[in-house]
Design an enzyme around this catalytic site. Sequence first.
Site, PDB file in Angstrom:
ATOM      1  CE  LYS A  55     -24.228 -11.355  26.856  1.00 59.64           C
ATOM      2  NZ  LYS A  55     -23.489 -10.784  25.696  1.00 59.64           N
ATOM      3  N   GLY A  82     -19.028  -8.859  28.814  1.00 60.81           N
ATOM      4  CA  GLY A  82     -19.297  -7.647  28.062  1.00 60.81           C
ATOM      5  C   GLY A  82     -20.483  -7.816  27.133  1.00 60.81           C
ATOM      6  CG  ASP A  83     -24.616  -7.304  25.453  1.00 61.96           C
ATOM      7  OD1 ASP A  83     -24.770  -8.495  25.126  1.00 61.96           O
ATOM      8  OD2 ASP A  83     -25.275  -6.368  24.950  1.00 61.96           O
ATOM      9  CB  SER A  84     -21.225  -4.302  21.989  1.00 61.10           C
ATOM     10  OG  SER A  84     -20.005  -4.396  22.677  1.00 61.10           O
TER      11      SER A  84
END
Length: 226
Positions: A55, A82-84
Amino acid sequence: MIPVVLASQSPARRQILTGAGIDPIIIVSEVDERAIEAGFTGTVADLTTSLSAAKARAVIERIVADPPPDIPDNDSLVVIAGDSLLEFEGRAIGKPESAERTRSVWSEIAGRWTQLHTGHTVALLTQAPDRVNGGDTSLELRAIRSRRSTTSVLIGSPSPNELEAYIATEEPFQVAGALTIDGFGGAFVDRLDGDHLTVLGLSLPVVRALVTDMGLFWPDLWSRAD
């Protein structure tokens, strides 16, 4: 002040930054997350880091190629992505996107311990001479860092009627693991072991560490000091 770009459309990530004194410019990466997930062979935790890096790099490419008009003319710029994902029994549980999938997820995780992983990527762009344009300046990538954080989450056990009411809000459709602690779903989480900001999608201590590691002064990112 160093301008900050948030490579995410997540309201929670934006709120975390604004609450910390940073008013980010939002540029959505439009990365095909499912394509990355399909070809990934590492752990669920590592996948979140790869997604956040993808990203960040997608947004960086757009900024370098054609800076949006709302990017201020500054010597430097920070990009945060960010990625979760929620991990349960070694499997990634992302955004369910439907009522049927939400019911399926909750049938598995209710009353169980899970792990919420958030991958963070921070990049520093600086001005550099643009040889093509005869000495004008343009932004270029100077440094990029990634790190993940993990918080254990004990999921509660809502009654069938409570779960249906939660599904009717549509809140769980677009959040990792089919729940979020800063909304309706917060009442259905029994315990956290770790940084609660990780569960919300952006750990400020991790982001600060990455920013500092690139030689920047964290307060220089603040758009206000109140």
